[in-house]
Design a protein around this motif. Structure first.
Motif, mmCIF file in Angstrom:
data_model
loop_
_atom_site.group_PDB
_atom_site.id
_atom_site.type_symbol
_atom_site.label_atom_id
_atom_site.label_comp_id
_atom_site.label_asym_id
_atom_site.label_seq_id
_atom_site.Cartn_x
_atom_site.Cartn_y
_atom_site.Cartn_z
ATOM 1 N N LYS A 1 49.185 42.764 70.587
ATOM 2 C CA LYS A 1 48.169 43.490 69.832
ATOM 3 C C LYS A 1 47.637 42.600 68.723
ATOM 4 O O LYS A 1 48.372 41.863 68.083
ATOM 5 N N GLU A 2 46.344 42.673 68.499
ATOM 6 C CA GLU A 2 45.726 41.901 67.416
ATOM 7 C C GLU A 2 46.087 42.538 66.073
ATOM 8 O O GLU A 2 45.893 43.737 65.875
ATOM 9 N N ILE A 3 46.645 41.753 65.218
ATOM 10 C CA ILE A 3 47.035 42.242 63.907
ATOM 11 C C ILE A 3 45.914 41.913 62.919
ATOM 12 O O ILE A 3 45.568 40.757 62.706
ATOM 13 N N ILE A 4 45.345 42.952 62.393
ATOM 14 C CA ILE A 4 44.242 42.773 61.448
ATOM 15 C C ILE A 4 44.765 42.980 60.046
ATOM 16 O O ILE A 4 45.282 44.041 59.702
ATOM 17 N N LYS A 5 44.678 41.925 59.270
ATOM 18 C CA LYS A 5 45.129 42.005 57.890
ATOM 19 C C LYS A 5 43.921 42.236 56.986
ATOM 20 O O LYS A 5 42.946 41.498 57.035
ATOM 21 N N GLU A 6 44.018 43.245 56.176
ATOM 22 C CA GLU A 6 42.949 43.543 55.244
ATOM 23 C C GLU A 6 43.069 42.628 54.034
ATOM 24 O O GLU A 6 44.101 42.585 53.374
ATOM 25 N N VAL A 7 42.032 41.874 53.793
ATOM 26 C CA VAL A 7 42.024 40.979 52.647
ATOM 27 C C VAL A 7 41.365 41.696 51.480
ATOM 28 O O VAL A 7 40.188 42.049 51.538
ATOM 29 N N ILE A 8 42.147 41.939 50.473
ATOM 30 C CA ILE A 8 41.637 42.636 49.305
ATOM 31 C C ILE A 8 41.264 41.599 48.249
ATOM 32 O O ILE A 8 42.122 40.875 47.740
ATOM 33 N N LYS A 9 40.010 41.504 47.969
ATOM 34 C CA LYS A 9 39.533 40.546 46.991
ATOM 35 C C LYS A 9 39.715 41.107 45.584
ATOM 36 O O LYS A 9 39.248 42.199 45.272
ATOM 37 N N GLU A 10 40.437 40.348 44.768
ATOM 38 C CA GLU A 10 40.677 40.804 43.408
ATOM 39 C C GLU A 10 39.384 40.759 42.610
ATOM 40 O O GLU A 10 38.622 39.808 42.673
ATOM 41 N N LYS A 11 39.136 41.822 41.886
ATOM 42 C CA LYS A 11 37.921 41.900 41.075
ATOM 43 C C LYS A 11 37.934 40.806 40.018
ATOM 44 O O LYS A 11 38.943 40.554 39.375
ATOM 45 N N SER A 12 36.828 40.143 39.876
ATOM 46 C CA SER A 12 36.722 39.095 38.862
ATOM 47 C C SER A 12 36.112 39.683 37.597
ATOM 48 O O SER A 12 35.245 40.562 37.651
ATOM 49 N N TYR A 13 36.590 39.207 36.474
ATOM 50 C CA TYR A 13 36.115 39.684 35.181
ATOM 51 C C TYR A 13 35.496 38.528 34.404
ATOM 52 O O TYR A 13 35.853 37.371 34.602
ATOM 53 N N LYS A 14 34.578 38.869 33.519
ATOM 54 C CA LYS A 14 33.881 37.849 32.747
ATOM 55 C C LYS A 14 34.754 37.314 31.618
ATOM 56 O O LYS A 14 34.702 36.130 31.286
ATOM 57 N N TYR A 15 35.580 38.183 31.019
ATOM 58 C CA TYR A 15 36.371 37.790 29.859
ATOM 59 C C TYR A 15 37.846 38.129 30.050
ATOM 60 O O TYR A 15 38.197 39.041 30.795
ATOM 61 N N THR A 16 38.689 37.393 29.343
ATOM 62 C CA THR A 16 40.098 37.733 29.230
ATOM 63 C C THR A 16 40.464 37.686 27.756
ATOM 64 O O THR A 16 39.752 37.099 26.949
ATOM 65 N N THR A 17 41.575 38.332 27.395
ATOM 66 C CA THR A 17 41.979 38.373 25.986
ATOM 67 C C THR A 17 43.328 37.702 25.809
ATOM 68 O O THR A 17 44.054 37.477 26.782
ATOM 69 N N VAL A 18 43.682 37.401 24.568
ATOM 70 C CA VAL A 18 44.945 36.723 24.291
ATOM 71 C C VAL A 18 46.146 37.602 24.623
ATOM 72 O O VAL A 18 47.257 37.112 24.780
ATOM 73 N N PHE A 19 45.932 38.926 24.734
ATOM 74 C CA PHE A 19 47.037 39.808 25.082
ATOM 75 C C PHE A 19 46.979 40.253 26.544
ATOM 76 O O PHE A 19 47.643 41.205 26.946
ATOM 77 N N ALA B 1 44.494 41.425 28.610
ATOM 78 C CA ALA B 1 43.492 42.347 29.151
ATOM 79 C C ALA B 1 42.300 41.579 29.712
ATOM 80 O O ALA B 1 41.975 40.486 29.249
ATOM 81 N N LYS B 2 41.652 42.159 30.736
ATOM 82 C CA LYS B 2 40.471 41.554 31.336
ATOM 83 C C LYS B 2 39.294 42.510 31.181
ATOM 84 O O LYS B 2 39.422 43.702 31.422
ATOM 85 N N LEU B 3 38.152 41.945 30.797
ATOM 86 C CA LEU B 3 36.996 42.766 30.464
ATOM 87 C C LEU B 3 35.727 42.196 31.080
ATOM 88 O O LEU B 3 35.597 40.986 31.253
ATOM 89 N N ASP B 4 34.797 43.105 31.398
ATOM 90 C CA ASP B 4 33.480 42.684 31.869
ATOM 91 C C ASP B 4 32.501 42.530 30.705
ATOM 92 O O ASP B 4 31.573 41.739 30.762
ATOM 93 N N LYS B 5 32.723 43.302 29.661
ATOM 94 C CA LYS B 5 31.808 43.303 28.519
ATOM 95 C C LYS B 5 32.571 42.951 27.257
ATOM 96 O O LYS B 5 33.689 43.419 27.039
ATOM 97 N N LYS B 6 31.988 42.144 26.413
ATOM 98 C CA LYS B 6 32.624 41.732 25.166
ATOM 99 C C LYS B 6 32.458 42.832 24.122
ATOM 100 O O LYS B 6 31.335 43.178 23.753
ATOM 101 N N PRO B 7 33.564 43.381 23.614
ATOM 102 C CA PRO B 7 33.465 44.403 22.561
ATOM 103 C C PRO B 7 32.889 43.799 21.279
ATOM 104 O O PRO B 7 33.038 42.613 21.029
ATOM 105 N N GLU B 8 32.268 44.631 20.464
ATOM 106 C CA GLU B 8 31.642 44.154 19.235
ATOM 107 C C GLU B 8 32.666 43.601 18.244
ATOM 108 O O GLU B 8 32.337 42.753 17.417
ATOM 109 N N HIS B 9 33.910 44.087 18.304
ATOM 110 C CA HIS B 9 34.919 43.637 17.344
ATOM 111 C C HIS B 9 35.661 42.386 17.815
ATOM 112 O O HIS B 9 36.598 41.941 17.159
ATOM 113 N N MET B 10 35.211 41.807 18.941
ATOM 114 C CA MET B 10 35.855 40.608 19.466
ATOM 115 C C MET B 10 34.829 39.494 19.627
ATOM 116 O O MET B 10 33.622 39.741 19.684
#
Length: 253
Positions: free
Chosen positions: A60-78, A80-89
């Motif tokens: 049987k053909e085994i089909i593996k689902e490839v789940i692409k991890e969502k990419s984010y524009k920003y990361t933080t020193v603690f 967290a990953k974010l798409d939008k830069k908060p005003e306080h950062m």
């Protein structure tokens, strides 16, 4: 229905032995122990069915689902990953976000203010007909901007000279004005004129930036990073003392 031997199992599986995960035989089919062992060795599960015609022993053909991890524009020193830069950062470098009261961000603000003070000094020197001072201040402004660049990009600040003097010579002349300029060290006064007061204002802004640099780069146990930047800001204080001495002794006329 004959006995199913190991050799028959091998024949039926053939080249698919590494792809097959299940092997079907009809209920009541006799299979030799060696045949069972062979299937077990190849990690092929033996399954019994009512009719062999209803199933297939083809792999049987085994089909593996490839789940692409969502990419984010920003990361933080603690973490967290974010798409939008908060005003306080704000960005520390690249896409790394920190809070706006991060010590290195405070340092950048102080250096930015220092640049503004130098520009004000250039306007004042130009109005006072001191083109040599205006030119020297431009050299200093370019140097301060290189300090900012090296801090942001985390590059090493190269060895430097300012006003044609090495760091050691800058310290020497600023500490011994009587020897080099024929006047003693005095606290700035309004009576020395607006240009001296303006340069002194730049000098004090430089000291504030130096202290912020030390605060930004000192470790928990007193160790210091970026001594190149701290040393550069320290020598800038010497530069402005030298400028004050040169103004007072007419060397910028």
């Amino acid at each position: 229905m004959g006995v199913l031997t190991e050799s028959e199992i091998r024949r039926r599986i053939g080249k698919d032995k590494d792809k097959l995960t299940e092997f079907y035989i009809e209920k009541g089919q006799i299979i030799t122990p060696s045949a069972k062992s062979y299937l077990l060795e190849k990690s092929i599960e033996l399954k019994y069915v009512d009719s062999i015609s209803e199933v297939s022993n083809e792999p049987k053909e085994i089909i593996k689902e490839v789940i692409k991890e969502k990419s984010y524009k920003y990361t933080t020193v603690f973490g967290a990953k974010l798409d939008k830069k908060p005003e306080h950062m704000t960005q520390l470098n690249g896409n790394l976000l920190v809070f706006k009261d991060h010590k290195r961000i405070i340092l950048r603000g102080k250096i930015d203010s220092l640049e503004s003070k130098i520009l004000e000094g250039q306007i004042l020197s130009q109005k006072s007909n001191m083109p040599k001072l205006t030119k020297d201040l431009q050299e200093i402004l370019d140097f301060v901007r290189s300090i900012m660049r090296c801090e942001v990009l985390e590059e090493k600040l190269e060895e430097f000279t300012l006003l044609g003097l090495t760091p050691d010579e800058l310290r020497e002349q600023s500490h011994y004005p009587k020897k080099y300029f024929g006047i003693g060290h005095e606290f700035p006064s309004y009576e020395m004129g607006e240009v001296v007061v303006g340069i002194n204002s730049i000098r004090s802004a430089t000291r504030e930036a130096e202290l912020c640099a030390y605060e930004a780069f000192k470790g928990e146990y007193g160790q210091v990073e970026r001594e190149d930047l701290i040393k550069a800001l320290n020598r800038l204080s010497s530069v402005f003392w030298i400028m004050i001495y040169k103004i007072r002794t007419g060397k910028y006329k």
